[in-house]
Design a protein around this motif. Structure first.
Motif, PDB file in Angstrom:
ATOM      1  N   ALA A 271       0.825  -1.211   0.000  1.00  0.00           N
ATOM      2  CA  ALA A 271       0.000   0.000   0.000  1.00  0.00           C
ATOM      3  C   ALA A 271       0.858   1.259   0.000  1.00  0.00           C
ATOM      4  CB  ALA A 271      -0.939  -0.001   1.198  1.00  0.00           C
ATOM      5  N   SER A 272       1.942   1.251   0.754  1.00  0.00           N
ATOM      6  CA  SER A 272       2.808   2.438   0.796  1.00  0.00           C
ATOM      7  C   SER A 272       3.498   2.667  -0.541  1.00  0.00           C
ATOM      8  CB  SER A 272       3.851   2.293   1.904  1.00  0.00           C
ATOM      9  OG  SER A 272       3.230   2.381   3.178  1.00  0.00           O
ATOM     10  N   ALA A 273       3.818   1.575  -1.258  1.00  0.00           N
ATOM     11  CA  ALA A 273       4.440   1.716  -2.574  1.00  0.00           C
ATOM     12  C   ALA A 273       3.443   2.282  -3.584  1.00  0.00           C
ATOM     13  CB  ALA A 273       4.978   0.373  -3.041  1.00  0.00           C
ATOM     14  N   TYR A 274       2.202   1.805  -3.548  1.00  0.00           N
ATOM     15  CA  TYR A 274       1.185   2.362  -4.442  1.00  0.00           C
ATOM     16  C   TYR A 274       0.901   3.824  -4.104  1.00  0.00           C
ATOM     17  CZ  TYR A 274       0.091  -2.256  -6.378  1.00  0.00           C
ATOM     18  OH  TYR A 274       0.156  -3.465  -7.024  1.00  0.00           O
ATOM     19  N   GLU A 275       0.872   4.152  -2.815  1.00  0.00           N
ATOM     20  CA  GLU A 275       0.676   5.539  -2.411  1.00  0.00           C
ATOM     21  C   GLU A 275       1.801   6.418  -2.949  1.00  0.00           C
ATOM     22  OE1 GLU A 275      -0.552   7.572   1.720  1.00  0.00           O
ATOM     23  OE2 GLU A 275       1.428   6.616   1.769  1.00  0.00           O
ATOM     24  N   ALA A 276       3.040   5.942  -2.842  1.00  0.00           N
ATOM     25  CA  ALA A 276       4.177   6.698  -3.361  1.00  0.00           C
ATOM     26  C   ALA A 276       4.068   6.885  -4.871  1.00  0.00           C
ATOM     27  CB  ALA A 276       5.489   5.990  -3.000  1.00  0.00           C
ATOM     28  N   LEU A 277       3.563   5.865  -5.569  1.00  0.00           N
ATOM     29  CA  LEU A 277       3.368   5.971  -7.008  1.00  0.00           C
ATOM     30  C   LEU A 277       2.342   7.050  -7.338  1.00  0.00           C
ATOM     31  CD1 LEU A 277       3.989   4.780  -9.827  1.00  0.00           C
ATOM     32  CD2 LEU A 277       2.104   3.156  -9.431  1.00  0.00           C
ATOM     33  N   LEU A 278       1.235   7.071  -6.594  1.00  0.00           N
ATOM     34  CA  LEU A 278       0.216   8.103  -6.798  1.00  0.00           C
ATOM     35  C   LEU A 278       0.805   9.494  -6.612  1.00  0.00           C
ATOM     36  CD1 LEU A 278      -2.697   9.261  -6.990  1.00  0.00           C
ATOM     37  CD2 LEU A 278      -2.926   8.751  -4.536  1.00  0.00           C
ATOM     38  N   LEU A 279       1.516   9.701  -5.523  1.00  0.00           N
ATOM     39  CA  LEU A 279       2.052  11.036  -5.227  1.00  0.00           C
ATOM     40  C   LEU A 279       3.101  11.450  -6.255  1.00  0.00           C
ATOM     41  CD1 LEU A 279       2.391  10.865  -1.334  1.00  0.00           C
ATOM     42  CD2 LEU A 279       0.428  11.573  -2.714  1.00  0.00           C
ATOM     43  N   ARG A 280       3.951  10.504  -6.650  1.00  0.00           N
ATOM     44  CA  ARG A 280       4.994  10.835  -7.622  1.00  0.00           C
ATOM     45  C   ARG A 280       4.411  11.217  -8.975  1.00  0.00           C
ATOM     46  NH1 ARG A 280       8.910   6.106  -9.415  1.00  0.00           N
ATOM     47  NH2 ARG A 280       7.261   5.781 -10.971  1.00  0.00           N
ATOM     48  N   GLU A 281       3.474  10.393  -9.459  1.00  0.00           N
ATOM     49  CA  GLU A 281       2.952  10.636 -10.800  1.00  0.00           C
ATOM     50  C   GLU A 281       2.019  11.844 -10.834  1.00  0.00           C
ATOM     51  OE1 GLU A 281       4.286   9.183 -13.299  1.00  0.00           O
ATOM     52  OE2 GLU A 281       5.492   7.926 -11.962  1.00  0.00           O
ATOM     53  N   ALA A 282       1.265  12.074  -9.769  1.00  0.00           N
ATOM     54  CA  ALA A 282       0.464  13.301  -9.713  1.00  0.00           C
ATOM     55  C   ALA A 282       1.373  14.521  -9.729  1.00  0.00           C
ATOM     56  CB  ALA A 282      -0.416  13.302  -8.461  1.00  0.00           C
ATOM     57  N   GLY A 283       2.502  14.432  -9.024  1.00  0.00           N
ATOM     58  CA  GLY A 283       3.448  15.530  -9.019  1.00  0.00           C
ATOM     59  C   GLY A 283       4.078  15.788 -10.372  1.00  0.00           C
ATOM     60  N   ARG A 284       4.117  14.726 -11.220  1.00  0.00           N
ATOM     61  CA  ARG A 284       4.649  14.867 -12.580  1.00  0.00           C
ATOM     62  C   ARG A 284       3.602  15.402 -13.545  1.00  0.00           C
ATOM     63  NH1 ARG A 284       5.361  10.144 -14.900  1.00  0.00           N
ATOM     64  NH2 ARG A 284       6.491  11.138 -16.619  1.00  0.00           N
TER      65      ARG A 284
END
Length: 302
Positions: free
Chosen positions: A135-148
């Protein structure tokens, strides 16, 4: 390209009425898996990002995606078993689930270095944002890609039995909202979460599914549009909400609206068409046993 990230699992669906212990038929499932499969069947350019077991179930899951034209190159593999979800079908066709997810492959997903080239949108949700450590890895993916600057869709698809601390999850969910472009909720999700979120710091739009009452959208600017459900004889509702996710993304892509800010410019007629397409697609899925989303040829053209 639309990238769908999250779990792939096997639904065990009851088959045969009247038996004290009905036979259980294995069917490919998992909210993100179903969303990716539906997008592929609709003809979208789509990739699936997950961690899938090396076992026979895992091979069958990937085979189903490949057959639908889904790019599975971002999928991580592992020797752990595949998650199982035992479905219980109500008299109205609604589905509840019990999960066997301890030590399974999809829980060990790790943050990929990058998404496939050409990714325009990222969709996430369901168990993958609950079960740690993935879950933390998917959360990090969401935050990273939204930031991009990617368009992001979130469907929490709440499974209360998987959430050990409801208050902690609700707080975490609230922290995701500033990074979400489009939020999809069922009425049950909204009730469990304490209402439909909104406001200037939240998603650009929230789509609410209301079972037989249809779908509605509320935008950050205050626009509201509703459509009725498409008439259907319901076999079960497995995968219906996931089909809505796919249909929304596919219809928005057809309108070149998969970019942050694009939803704000969609007018009522465009939203009506997008929601109606999603309602028709979900009705086809509900007419079939298990998560069997429609192909493009089964729906009116966009």
């Amino acid at each position: 390209m639309i990238v769908v990230a999250g779990e792939a699992l096997i639904d065990l669906v009851p088959h045969g009425a009247g038996a004290p212990l009905p036979a259980l038929l294995p069917r490919p499932g998992g909210g993100p898996y179903n969303t990716a499969l539906a997008l592929g069947r609709l003809g979208a350019d789509v990739a699936f990002c997950s961690r899938v077991s090396d076992d026979g179930f895992g091979e069958a899951l990937l085979g189903g995606l490949r057959a639908a034209g889904v790019d599975v190159s971002p999928v991580q593999r592992g020797p752990e078993p595949t998650t199982l979800a035992v479905a219980a079908i109500g008299a109205d066709g609604s589905a509840g689930y019990g999960f066997y997810a301890e030590g399974t492959a999809d829980r060990l997903f790790t943050l990929p270095a990058a998404l496939p080239a050409g990714a325009r949108a990222l969709a996430l949700g369901t168990c993958s944002l609950v079960l740690e450590p993935g879950a933390s890895a998917y959360e990090a993916l969401l935050l990273r890609e939204a930031g991009r600057g990617l368009f992001t869709l979130l469907d929490p698809n709440i499974r209360p039995g998987l959430i050990p601390d409801a208050d902690a999850y609700r707080a975490r969910f609230a922290g995701w909202l500033p990074h979400v472009t489009l939020l999809k909720l069922s009425e049950d999700d909204a009730g469990w979460l304490g209402g439909v979120p909104g406001g200037p710091d939240g998603p650009e739009a929230v789509v609410l599914t209301r079972a037989g009452a249809g779908l509605s959208v509320r935008t950050a600017s205050g626009r509201e549009v509703s459509v009725p459900a498409a008439p259907v004889t319901v076999a079960d509702t497995i995968g219906a909400g996931d089909t809505v996710n796919a249909a929304l993304l596919h219809a928005l892509a057809a309108r070149d609206a998969l970019s942050p800010g694009a939803l704000r410019s969609l007018g009522p007629d465009a939203w009506h068409d997008v929601l109606s397409f999603a309602a028709r697609a979900a009705a086809v899925t509900c007419s079939r046993t298990g998560a069997e989303p429609p192909y493009a040829a089964e729906l009116p053209p966009l």
